[in-house]
Design a protein around this motif. Structure first.
Motif, PDB file in Angstrom:
ATOM      1  N   ALA A  33       0.832  -0.994  -0.058  1.00 38.40           N
ATOM      2  CA  ALA A  33       0.199   0.280   0.450  1.00 38.40           C
ATOM      3  C   ALA A  33       1.117   1.572   0.338  1.00 38.40           C
ATOM      4  CB  ALA A  33      -0.626   0.031   1.154  1.00 38.40           C
ATOM      5  N   LEU A  34       2.025   1.251   1.080  1.00 46.63           N
ATOM      6  CA  LEU A  34       2.802   2.340   0.757  1.00 46.63           C
ATOM      7  C   LEU A  34       3.328   2.599  -0.759  1.00 46.63           C
ATOM      8  CD1 LEU A  34       4.471   1.704   4.214  1.00 46.63           C
ATOM      9  CD2 LEU A  34       2.899   3.689   3.342  1.00 46.63           C
ATOM     10  N   LEU A  35       3.610   1.445  -1.244  1.00 46.05           N
ATOM     11  CA  LEU A  35       4.645   1.480  -2.868  1.00 46.05           C
ATOM     12  C   LEU A  35       3.261   1.960  -4.017  1.00 46.05           C
ATOM     13  CD1 LEU A  35       6.701  -1.646  -2.858  1.00 46.05           C
ATOM     14  CD2 LEU A  35       7.678   0.552  -2.375  1.00 46.05           C
ATOM     15  N   GLU A  36       2.361   1.498  -3.259  1.00 45.34           N
ATOM     16  CA  GLU A  36       1.274   2.237  -4.594  1.00 45.34           C
ATOM     17  C   GLU A  36       1.253   4.047  -3.974  1.00 45.34           C
ATOM     18  OE1 GLU A  36      -2.381   0.111  -3.535  1.00 45.34           O
ATOM     19  OE2 GLU A  36      -1.630  -1.995  -4.816  1.00 45.34           O
ATOM     20  N   ALA A  37       1.339   3.994  -2.520  1.00 43.04           N
ATOM     21  CA  ALA A  37       0.904   5.020  -2.428  1.00 43.04           C
ATOM     22  C   ALA A  37       2.420   6.285  -3.384  1.00 43.04           C
ATOM     23  CB  ALA A  37       0.987   5.812  -1.121  1.00 43.04           C
ATOM     24  N   ALA A  38       3.013   5.451  -3.232  1.00 40.09           N
ATOM     25  CA  ALA A  38       4.649   6.675  -3.486  1.00 40.09           C
ATOM     26  C   ALA A  38       4.140   6.445  -5.002  1.00 40.09           C
ATOM     27  CB  ALA A  38       5.860   6.057  -2.893  1.00 40.09           C
ATOM     28  N   ALA A  39       3.559   5.566  -5.675  1.00 36.95           N
ATOM     29  CA  ALA A  39       3.974   5.912  -7.455  1.00 36.95           C
ATOM     30  C   ALA A  39       2.409   6.488  -7.291  1.00 36.95           C
ATOM     31  CB  ALA A  39       3.664   4.497  -7.977  1.00 36.95           C
ATOM     32  N   ALA A  40       1.584   6.922  -6.384  1.00 42.61           N
ATOM     33  CA  ALA A  40       0.464   8.050  -6.813  1.00 42.61           C
ATOM     34  C   ALA A  40       0.980   9.324  -6.561  1.00 42.61           C
ATOM     35  CB  ALA A  40      -0.687   7.396  -5.977  1.00 42.61           C
ATOM     36  N   ALA A  41       1.652   9.536  -5.608  1.00 43.58           N
ATOM     37  CA  ALA A  41       2.147  10.865  -4.900  1.00 43.58           C
ATOM     38  C   ALA A  41       3.511  10.857  -6.551  1.00 43.58           C
ATOM     39  CB  ALA A  41       2.838  10.495  -3.853  1.00 43.58           C
ATOM     40  N   ILE A  42       3.834  10.361  -6.650  1.00 43.31           N
ATOM     41  CA  ILE A  42       4.957  11.251  -7.766  1.00 43.31           C
ATOM     42  C   ILE A  42       3.824  11.602  -9.051  1.00 43.31           C
ATOM     43  CG2 ILE A  42       6.873  10.259  -9.403  1.00 43.31           C
ATOM     44  CD1 ILE A  42       7.874   8.774  -6.881  1.00 43.31           C
ATOM     45  N   ALA A  43       3.451  10.522  -9.646  1.00 42.12           N
ATOM     46  CA  ALA A  43       2.416  10.533 -11.270  1.00 42.12           C
ATOM     47  C   ALA A  43       2.200  12.146 -10.524  1.00 42.12           C
ATOM     48  CB  ALA A  43       1.953   9.444 -10.732  1.00 42.12           C
ATOM     49  N   GLN A  44       1.010  12.302  -9.363  1.00 43.88           N
ATOM     50  CA  GLN A  44       0.466  13.159  -9.024  1.00 43.88           C
ATOM     51  C   GLN A  44       0.811  15.177  -8.935  1.00 43.88           C
ATOM     52  OE1 GLN A  44      -2.971  12.058  -7.256  1.00 43.88           O
ATOM     53  NE2 GLN A  44      -3.158  10.011  -7.932  1.00 43.88           N
ATOM     54  N   GLU A  45       1.946  14.958  -8.435  1.00 43.16           N
ATOM     55  CA  GLU A  45       2.589  16.233  -7.834  1.00 43.16           C
ATOM     56  C   GLU A  45       4.370  15.969  -8.512  1.00 43.16           C
ATOM     57  OE1 GLU A  45       1.675  16.567  -3.210  1.00 43.16           O
ATOM     58  OE2 GLU A  45      -0.134  14.590  -3.459  1.00 43.16           O
ATOM     59  N   GLY A  46       4.130  15.171  -8.368  1.00 38.87           N
ATOM     60  CA  GLY A  46       6.072  15.637  -8.321  1.00 38.87           C
ATOM     61  C   GLY A  46       6.921  14.269  -8.160  1.00 38.87           C
ATOM     62  N   TYR A  47       8.310  14.204  -8.234  1.00 40.15           N
ATOM     63  CA  TYR A  47       9.390  13.617  -7.508  1.00 40.15           C
ATOM     64  C   TYR A  47       9.189  14.487  -6.004  1.00 40.15           C
ATOM     65  CZ  TYR A  47      13.337  10.972  -5.947  1.00 40.15           C
ATOM     66  OH  TYR A  47      14.683  10.607  -5.838  1.00 40.15           O
ATOM     67  N   ALA A  48       9.488  15.411  -6.239  1.00 39.33           N
ATOM     68  CA  ALA A  48      10.413  16.339  -5.521  1.00 39.33           C
ATOM     69  C   ALA A  48       9.276  16.551  -3.960  1.00 39.33           C
ATOM     70  CB  ALA A  48      10.249  18.007  -5.756  1.00 39.33           C
ATOM     71  N   ASN A  49       7.840  16.285  -4.204  1.00 35.14           N
ATOM     72  CA  ASN A  49       6.907  16.655  -2.983  1.00 35.14           C
ATOM     73  C   ASN A  49       6.435  14.943  -2.943  1.00 35.14           C
ATOM     74  OD1 ASN A  49       6.305  19.027  -3.615  1.00 35.14           O
ATOM     75  ND2 ASN A  49       5.432  19.227  -5.601  1.00 35.14           N
ATOM     76  N   ALA A  50       7.311  14.168  -3.356  1.00 38.26           N
ATOM     77  CA  ALA A  50       6.592  12.477  -2.900  1.00 38.26           C
ATOM     78  C   ALA A  50       7.110  12.710  -1.643  1.00 38.26           C
ATOM     79  CB  ALA A  50       7.630  11.665  -4.015  1.00 38.26           C
ATOM     80  N   SER A  51       6.863  12.923  -0.512  1.00 38.80           N
ATOM     81  CA  SER A  51       7.816  13.090   0.825  1.00 38.80           C
ATOM     82  C   SER A  51       7.148  11.965   1.939  1.00 38.80           C
ATOM     83  CB  SER A  51       7.400  14.432   1.514  1.00 38.80           C
ATOM     84  OG  SER A  51       6.260  14.545   1.926  1.00 38.80           O
ATOM     85  N   LEU A  52       7.402  11.362   3.053  1.00 38.76           N
ATOM     86  CA  LEU A  52       7.417  10.720   3.315  1.00 38.76           C
ATOM     87  C   LEU A  52       5.763  10.752   4.185  1.00 38.76           C
ATOM     88  CD1 LEU A  52      10.265   9.247   5.264  1.00 38.76           C
ATOM     89  CD2 LEU A  52       9.321   8.485   3.297  1.00 38.76           C
ATOM     90  N   ARG A  53       5.609  11.815   4.563  1.00 41.29           N
ATOM     91  CA  ARG A  53       4.677  12.857   5.226  1.00 41.29           C
ATOM     92  C   ARG A  53       3.586  12.711   4.225  1.00 41.29           C
ATOM     93  NH1 ARG A  53       4.501  18.604   7.189  1.00 41.29           N
ATOM     94  NH2 ARG A  53       5.253  17.564   8.904  1.00 41.29           N
ATOM     95  N   ASN A  54       3.370  13.126   2.709  1.00 46.89           N
ATOM     96  CA  ASN A  54       2.775  12.943   1.823  1.00 46.89           C
ATOM     97  C   ASN A  54       2.134  11.442   2.082  1.00 46.89           C
ATOM     98  OD1 ASN A  54       1.012  12.781  -0.426  1.00 46.89           O
ATOM     99  ND2 ASN A  54       2.646  14.651  -1.593  1.00 46.89           N
ATOM    100  N   VAL A  55       3.016  11.044   1.332  1.00 47.58           N
ATOM    101  CA  VAL A  55       2.876   9.084   1.348  1.00 47.58           C
ATOM    102  C   VAL A  55       2.169   8.621   2.519  1.00 47.58           C
ATOM    103  CG1 VAL A  55       3.947   7.195   1.195  1.00 47.58           C
ATOM    104  CG2 VAL A  55       5.120   9.012  -0.741  1.00 47.58           C
TER     105      VAL A  55
END
Length: 222
Positions: A33-55
């Motif tokens: 689930a965390l890996l899926e959330a990381a992919a969604a964060a990167i895809a939708q908000e960009g790599y720089a914004n994919a923080s642990l808090r965001n994920v």
């Protein structure tokens, strides 16, 4: 470093994070689930914004739960890469007994057209790998492994006479991988180019490119 700075580093993934107590529940499911959330964060908000808090927010967990599974952002993102390359290898394993290049190429295209996050994420990870050695190491190692598997499938096809043998299998593997990567990079920008009919035409053309010339003999023929 102040406590607030340490806490900020843990939350955005820029610094070390202490491992927390083991969270309750299904370990594998939570990690996935965390890996899926990381992919969604990167895809939708960009790599720089994919923080642990965001994920963590996307997955419905606390930041502390994330740091139990992944010490920092680098570890999280490299785990995501490893899991996606595992799926690439699975594609090859599925077609290996039949040396079916068409099926393998179709699987690449379906992965792209069926998952809107897949290639936007991969493009960003490839770009950031230029300056992040951990990402670069995973990509280099896993792509090399993928090409070796692909080469072995093509070699089998060459021995059976279903794939042209006048070009070395490792060169064909490199060329076919580059074609598939190119299609996946362009699909998010030009989805209209990849209608079902055109995808079938692309697959037919790929098979034609690697098929033996009409006058060629099978290796076991005199």
């Amino acid at each position: 470093m102040t406590k607030s700075a340490v806490r900020q580093g843990e939350e955005d993934g820029s610094g070390p994070a202490a491992r927390r107590g083991r969270p309750t529940g299904d370990h594998a499911a939570k990690r996935a689930a965390l890996l899926e959330a990381a992919a969604a964060a990167i895809a939708q908000e960009g790599y720089a914004n994919a923080s642990l808090r965001n994920v963590a927010r996307r997955a419905g967990y606390t930041t502390g739960a994330v740091t139990y599974y992944f010490a920092n952002k680098e570890e999280l993102v490299t785990a995501l890469l490893e899991s996606w390359f595992d799926s690439y290898d699975a594609m090859l394993v599925a077609v290996r007994p039949q040396s079916d290049v068409r099926a393998q190429t179709e699987a690449w295209l379906l992965r792209t057209t069926g998952d809107p996050e897949f290639w936007p994420v991969m493009c960003q990870l490839l770009a950031h790998a230029r300056t992040e050695p951990a990402l670069a190491a995973v990509i280099e190692r896993r792509y090399a492994h993928f090409r070796r598997l692909y080469t072995s499938i093509l070699e089998t096809g060459q021995a059976e006479g279903s794939i042209r043998a006048d070009i070395p299998a490792d060169i064909l593997a490199d060329q076919l991988s580059a074609m598939a990567d190119g299609w996946m990079m362009l699909y998010p920008l030009e989805p209209q180019r990849f209608t079902p009919d055109r995808v079938r035409t692309l697959l037919d053309a790929t098979v034609a490119l690697i098929s033996p010339p009409a006058t060629a003999h099978r290796p076991d023929e005199a």
